[in-house]
Design a protein around this motif. Structure first.
Motif, PDB file in Angstrom:
ATOM      1  N   ILE A  72       0.577  -1.208   0.047  1.00 19.30           N
ATOM      2  CA  ILE A  72       0.260  -0.386  -0.060  1.00 19.30           C
ATOM      3  C   ILE A  72       1.036   1.293   0.134  1.00 19.30           C
ATOM      4  O   ILE A  72       0.774   1.765  -0.781  1.00 19.30           O
ATOM      5  CB  ILE A  72      -1.201   0.453   0.861  1.00 19.30           C
ATOM      6  N   TYR A  73       1.868   1.224   0.945  1.00 13.19           N
ATOM      7  CA  TYR A  73       2.988   2.476   0.899  1.00 13.19           C
ATOM      8  C   TYR A  73       3.592   2.946  -0.681  1.00 13.19           C
ATOM      9  O   TYR A  73       3.412   3.818  -1.227  1.00 13.19           O
ATOM     10  CB  TYR A  73       3.712   1.778   1.889  1.00 13.19           C
ATOM     11  N   TRP A  74       4.068   1.205  -1.284  1.00 12.15           N
ATOM     12  CA  TRP A  74       4.478   1.269  -2.673  1.00 12.15           C
ATOM     13  C   TRP A  74       3.292   1.902  -3.586  1.00 12.15           C
ATOM     14  O   TRP A  74       3.799   2.654  -4.371  1.00 12.15           O
ATOM     15  CB  TRP A  74       5.274   0.451  -3.373  1.00 12.15           C
ATOM     16  N   ILE A  75       1.441   1.645  -3.429  1.00  9.85           N
ATOM     17  CA  ILE A  75       1.111   2.962  -4.224  1.00  9.85           C
ATOM     18  C   ILE A  75       0.789   3.634  -4.095  1.00  9.85           C
ATOM     19  O   ILE A  75       1.139   4.837  -5.143  1.00  9.85           O
ATOM     20  CB  ILE A  75      -0.388   1.832  -4.173  1.00  9.85           C
ATOM     21  N   ILE A  76       1.027   4.243  -2.788  1.00  5.72           N
ATOM     22  CA  ILE A  76       1.387   5.652  -2.549  1.00  5.72           C
ATOM     23  C   ILE A  76       2.082   6.214  -3.061  1.00  5.72           C
ATOM     24  O   ILE A  76       2.352   7.288  -3.900  1.00  5.72           O
ATOM     25  CB  ILE A  76       1.042   5.834  -1.358  1.00  5.72           C
ATOM     26  N   ILE A  77       3.697   6.047  -2.715  1.00  5.51           N
ATOM     27  CA  ILE A  77       4.706   6.181  -3.432  1.00  5.51           C
ATOM     28  C   ILE A  77       4.538   6.592  -5.030  1.00  5.51           C
ATOM     29  O   ILE A  77       4.762   7.234  -5.398  1.00  5.51           O
ATOM     30  CB  ILE A  77       5.878   5.092  -2.899  1.00  5.51           C
ATOM     31  N   THR A  78       4.213   5.195  -5.766  1.00  2.00           N
ATOM     32  CA  THR A  78       3.386   5.247  -6.607  1.00  2.00           C
ATOM     33  C   THR A  78       2.672   6.966  -7.765  1.00  2.00           C
ATOM     34  O   THR A  78       2.981   7.273  -8.644  1.00  2.00           O
ATOM     35  CB  THR A  78       3.561   4.429  -7.640  1.00  2.00           C
ATOM     36  N   LEU A  79       1.644   6.518  -6.293  1.00  2.00           N
ATOM     37  CA  LEU A  79       1.200   7.997  -7.122  1.00  2.00           C
ATOM     38  C   LEU A  79       1.450   9.138  -6.959  1.00  2.00           C
ATOM     39  O   LEU A  79       1.379   9.766  -7.977  1.00  2.00           O
ATOM     40  CB  LEU A  79      -0.158   7.440  -6.074  1.00  2.00           C
TER      41      LEU A  79
END
Length: 169
Positions: A72-79
């Motif tokens: 989830i954190y990597w999804i946030i970073i990607t966004l």
């Protein structure tokens, strides 16, 4: 300064404000990549709901898997990377077309508007709606970034409107 007319100043202000929000995105990316552990800890606490006052009442909502926390954190970073890239591209397109006709300048706003929409998704939908309403982030005395996210949205939403409106001629 007397050589500039109001329409030129409006175009300059839209370009400058897009640069400012792009700079914010760059700083967020830098923070996420250079201080991954601290920011990951924040995401983990919010998702686990382990610091909310009413932890037991809503504990069925908690996501306690560290693997999911990382994802989830990597999804946030990607966004955040995507929104920053779009805002930078939008800034460049506005700057590149700053002296062109009004229609061309207006069409140059596409990347900027997309970047701002993604930023609103991150800071409003992800943090304020899901973080606060689903994971009760606002009930945590330590890991509560509701007001921080609100301040970002309070800047980005009016900026989205300002960039979108066609007031320059």
């Amino acid at each position: 300064m007397h050589n500039l007319n109001t329409d030129q100043i409006i175009r300059i202000s839209k370009t400058a404000l897009m640069f400012f929000v792009s700079l914010f995105g760059l700083l967020m990316m830098y923070s996420n990549f250079t201080d991954y552990a601290t920011n990951y800890e924040y995401v983990g606490h919010v998702l686990s709901m382990d610091t909310t006052r009413e932890n037991l009442k809503y504990s069925n909502r908690a996501v306690t898997s560290p693997m999911l926390h990382h994802r989830i954190y990597w999804i946030i970073i990607t966004l955040e990377v995507i929104y920053t890239v779009f805002c930078l591209m939008g800034t460049y397109q506005l700057l590149r077309n700053i002296k062109k006709d009004a229609d061309t300048f207006h069409e140059a706003k596409k990347f900027a508007l997309l970047g701002l929409l993604i930023a609103i998704f991150i800071y409003y939908v992800c943090l304020q709606v899901i973080g606060v309403e689903w994971f009760n982030m606002d009930l945590s005395e330590t890991w509560n970034y509701k007001d921080w996210a609100r301040h970002i949205v309070d800047f980005i939403l009016p900026l989205l409107i300002y960039i979108a409106i066609r007031i320059e001629r």
